[in-house]
Design a protein around this motif. Sequence first.
Motif, PDB file in Angstrom:
ATOM      1  N   GLN A   1      -4.491 -32.771  -8.030  1.00 28.74           N
ATOM      2  CA  GLN A   1      -5.208 -34.056  -7.917  1.00 28.74           C
ATOM      3  C   GLN A   1      -4.562 -34.952  -6.855  1.00 28.74           C
ATOM      4  N   VAL A   2      -5.373 -35.779  -6.258  1.00 30.01           N
ATOM      5  CA  VAL A   2      -4.903 -36.754  -5.287  1.00 30.01           C
ATOM      6  C   VAL A   2      -5.396 -38.125  -5.735  1.00 30.01           C
ATOM      7  N   ARG A   3      -4.490 -39.070  -5.777  1.00 38.77           N
ATOM      8  CA  ARG A   3      -4.857 -40.446  -6.145  1.00 38.77           C
ATOM      9  C   ARG A   3      -4.923 -41.287  -4.863  1.00 38.77           C
ATOM     10  N   MET A   4      -5.976 -42.093  -4.765  1.00 39.48           N
ATOM     11  CA  MET A   4      -6.200 -42.919  -3.586  1.00 39.48           C
ATOM     12  C   MET A   4      -6.276 -44.373  -4.011  1.00 39.48           C
ATOM     13  N   VAL A   5      -5.541 -45.247  -3.320  1.00 42.47           N
ATOM     14  CA  VAL A   5      -5.542 -46.667  -3.650  1.00 42.47           C
ATOM     15  C   VAL A   5      -5.734 -47.472  -2.370  1.00 42.47           C
ATOM     16  N   GLU A   6      -6.848 -48.222  -2.331  1.00 40.26           N
ATOM     17  CA  GLU A   6      -7.123 -49.068  -1.168  1.00 40.26           C
ATOM     18  C   GLU A   6      -6.533 -50.451  -1.353  1.00 40.26           C
ATOM     19  N   SER A   7      -6.304 -51.122  -0.233  1.00 44.51           N
ATOM     20  CA  SER A   7      -5.882 -52.522  -0.246  1.00 44.51           C
ATOM     21  C   SER A   7      -6.262 -53.140   1.088  1.00 44.51           C
ATOM     22  N   GLY A   8      -6.254 -54.470   1.127  1.00 44.77           N
ATOM     23  CA  GLY A   8      -6.461 -55.165   2.388  1.00 44.77           C
ATOM     24  C   GLY A   8      -7.809 -55.830   2.561  1.00 44.77           C
ATOM     25  N   GLY A   9      -8.704 -55.694   1.602  1.00 43.49           N
ATOM     26  CA  GLY A   9      -9.988 -56.353   1.733  1.00 43.49           C
ATOM     27  C   GLY A   9      -9.853 -57.858   1.589  1.00 43.49           C
ATOM     28  N   GLY A  10     -10.954 -58.566   1.849  1.00 42.90           N
ATOM     29  CA  GLY A  10     -10.941 -60.012   1.698  1.00 42.90           C
ATOM     30  C   GLY A  10     -12.128 -60.651   2.365  1.00 42.90           C
ATOM     31  N   LEU A  11     -12.024 -61.964   2.544  1.00 43.24           N
ATOM     32  CA  LEU A  11     -13.074 -62.764   3.164  1.00 43.24           C
ATOM     33  C   LEU A  11     -12.617 -63.170   4.561  1.00 43.24           C
ATOM     34  N   VAL A  12     -13.496 -62.958   5.538  1.00 41.35           N
ATOM     35  CA  VAL A  12     -13.162 -63.302   6.912  1.00 41.35           C
ATOM     36  C   VAL A  12     -14.407 -63.815   7.605  1.00 41.35           C
ATOM     37  N   GLN A  13     -14.228 -64.665   8.595  1.00 42.70           N
ATOM     38  CA  GLN A  13     -15.364 -65.159   9.359  1.00 42.70           C
ATOM     39  C   GLN A  13     -15.804 -64.129  10.381  1.00 42.70           C
ATOM     40  N   ALA A  14     -17.050 -64.203  10.765  1.00 43.20           N
ATOM     41  CA  ALA A  14     -17.577 -63.308  11.793  1.00 43.20           C
ATOM     42  C   ALA A  14     -16.719 -63.416  13.054  1.00 43.20           C
ATOM     43  N   GLY A  15     -16.445 -62.264  13.641  1.00 40.52           N
ATOM     44  CA  GLY A  15     -15.579 -62.207  14.810  1.00 40.52           C
ATOM     45  C   GLY A  15     -14.119 -61.984  14.484  1.00 40.52           C
ATOM     46  N   GLY A  16     -13.795 -62.092  13.204  1.00 41.28           N
ATOM     47  CA  GLY A  16     -12.404 -61.920  12.785  1.00 41.28           C
ATOM     48  C   GLY A  16     -12.036 -60.465  12.571  1.00 41.28           C
ATOM     49  N   SER A  17     -10.820 -60.272  12.036  1.00 41.62           N
ATOM     50  CA  SER A  17     -10.276 -58.928  11.845  1.00 41.62           C
ATOM     51  C   SER A  17      -9.687 -58.771  10.456  1.00 41.62           C
ATOM     52  N   LEU A  18      -9.692 -57.545   9.987  1.00 35.20           N
ATOM     53  CA  LEU A  18      -9.023 -57.155   8.754  1.00 35.20           C
ATOM     54  C   LEU A  18      -8.470 -55.751   8.945  1.00 35.20           C
ATOM     55  N   ARG A  19      -7.405 -55.432   8.209  1.00 32.84           N
ATOM     56  CA  ARG A  19      -6.895 -54.070   8.192  1.00 32.84           C
ATOM     57  C   ARG A  19      -6.853 -53.567   6.764  1.00 32.84           C
ATOM     58  N   LEU A  20      -7.546 -52.475   6.530  1.00 41.97           N
ATOM     59  CA  LEU A  20      -7.539 -51.827   5.230  1.00 41.97           C
ATOM     60  C   LEU A  20      -6.501 -50.712   5.226  1.00 41.97           C
ATOM     61  N   SER A  21      -5.893 -50.527   4.074  1.00 41.53           N
ATOM     62  CA  SER A  21      -4.938 -49.431   3.882  1.00 41.53           C
ATOM     63  C   SER A  21      -5.395 -48.565   2.730  1.00 41.53           C
ATOM     64  N   CYS A  22      -5.038 -47.296   2.796  1.00 39.11           N
ATOM     65  CA  CYS A  22      -5.353 -46.359   1.721  1.00 39.11           C
ATOM     66  C   CYS A  22      -4.131 -45.472   1.517  1.00 39.11           C
ATOM     67  N   ALA A  23      -3.492 -45.645   0.378  1.00 37.10           N
ATOM     68  CA  ALA A  23      -2.305 -44.856   0.068  1.00 37.10           C
ATOM     69  C   ALA A  23      -2.696 -43.677  -0.817  1.00 37.10           C
ATOM     70  N   ALA A  24      -2.291 -42.491  -0.394  1.00 33.66           N
ATOM     71  CA  ALA A  24      -2.586 -41.274  -1.147  1.00 33.66           C
ATOM     72  C   ALA A  24      -1.321 -40.770  -1.827  1.00 33.66           C
ATOM     73  N   SER A  25      -1.468 -40.267  -3.045  1.00 38.03           N
ATOM     74  CA  SER A  25      -0.333 -39.692  -3.765  1.00 38.03           C
ATOM     75  C   SER A  25      -0.796 -38.467  -4.524  1.00 38.03           C
ATOM     76  N   GLY A  26       0.159 -37.653  -4.943  1.00 37.03           N
ATOM     77  CA  GLY A  26      -0.173 -36.421  -5.636  1.00 37.03           C
ATOM     78  C   GLY A  26      -0.138 -35.236  -4.684  1.00 37.03           C
ATOM     79  N   ARG A  27      -1.115 -34.377  -4.788  1.00 39.57           N
ATOM     80  CA  ARG A  27      -1.156 -33.146  -3.999  1.00 39.57           C
ATOM     81  C   ARG A  27      -1.699 -33.400  -2.596  1.00 39.57           C
ATOM     82  N   THR A  28      -1.030 -34.265  -1.878  1.00 41.75           N
ATOM     83  CA  THR A  28      -1.521 -34.672  -0.558  1.00 41.75           C
ATOM     84  C   THR A  28      -1.482 -33.537   0.459  1.00 41.75           C
ATOM     85  N   PHE A  29      -0.687 -32.493   0.181  1.00 34.54           N
ATOM     86  CA  PHE A  29      -0.627 -31.361   1.111  1.00 34.54           C
ATOM     87  C   PHE A  29      -1.959 -30.630   1.179  1.00 34.54           C
TER      88      PHE A  29
END
Length: 124
Positions: free
Chosen positions: A1-29
């Motif tokens: 099994q592989v567990r996936m956890v996202e982070s980094g979402g939010g509220l931003v104005q048009a033209g702005g930027s965001l960075r999302l992250s996704c951390a994987a754990s478990g059988r990542t190979f």
Amino acid sequence: QVRMVESGGGLVQAGGSLRLSCAASGRTFSIYIMGWFRQAPGKEREFVAAISWSGGSTYYADSVQGRFTISRDNARNTMYLQMNYLKPEDTAVYYCAASRFTGNYAAAKGYDYWGQGTQVTVSS
């Protein structure tokens, strides 16, 4: 099994930027490719971007090409989505996913593992 956890979402104005992250754990190979999908209210889940875990080949939906950048840090088992020049139509829940197999990287059904999603809201 592989567990996936996202982070980094939010509220931003048009033209702005965001960075999302996704951390994987478990059988990542076992991961061959990882991707980002998004789903807006009342719409189907759609492909955003994907990256091969070993070679780093990248793929983008036409709607985000040139604005979004997908990357990965194998040492940290983490994938990123840098989103620039955001538009109100980018508003959605963003999901990261991982697949053990080759195939159509843009098809949600081809992915075996999914995160819980993170909300991105772009105001006009």
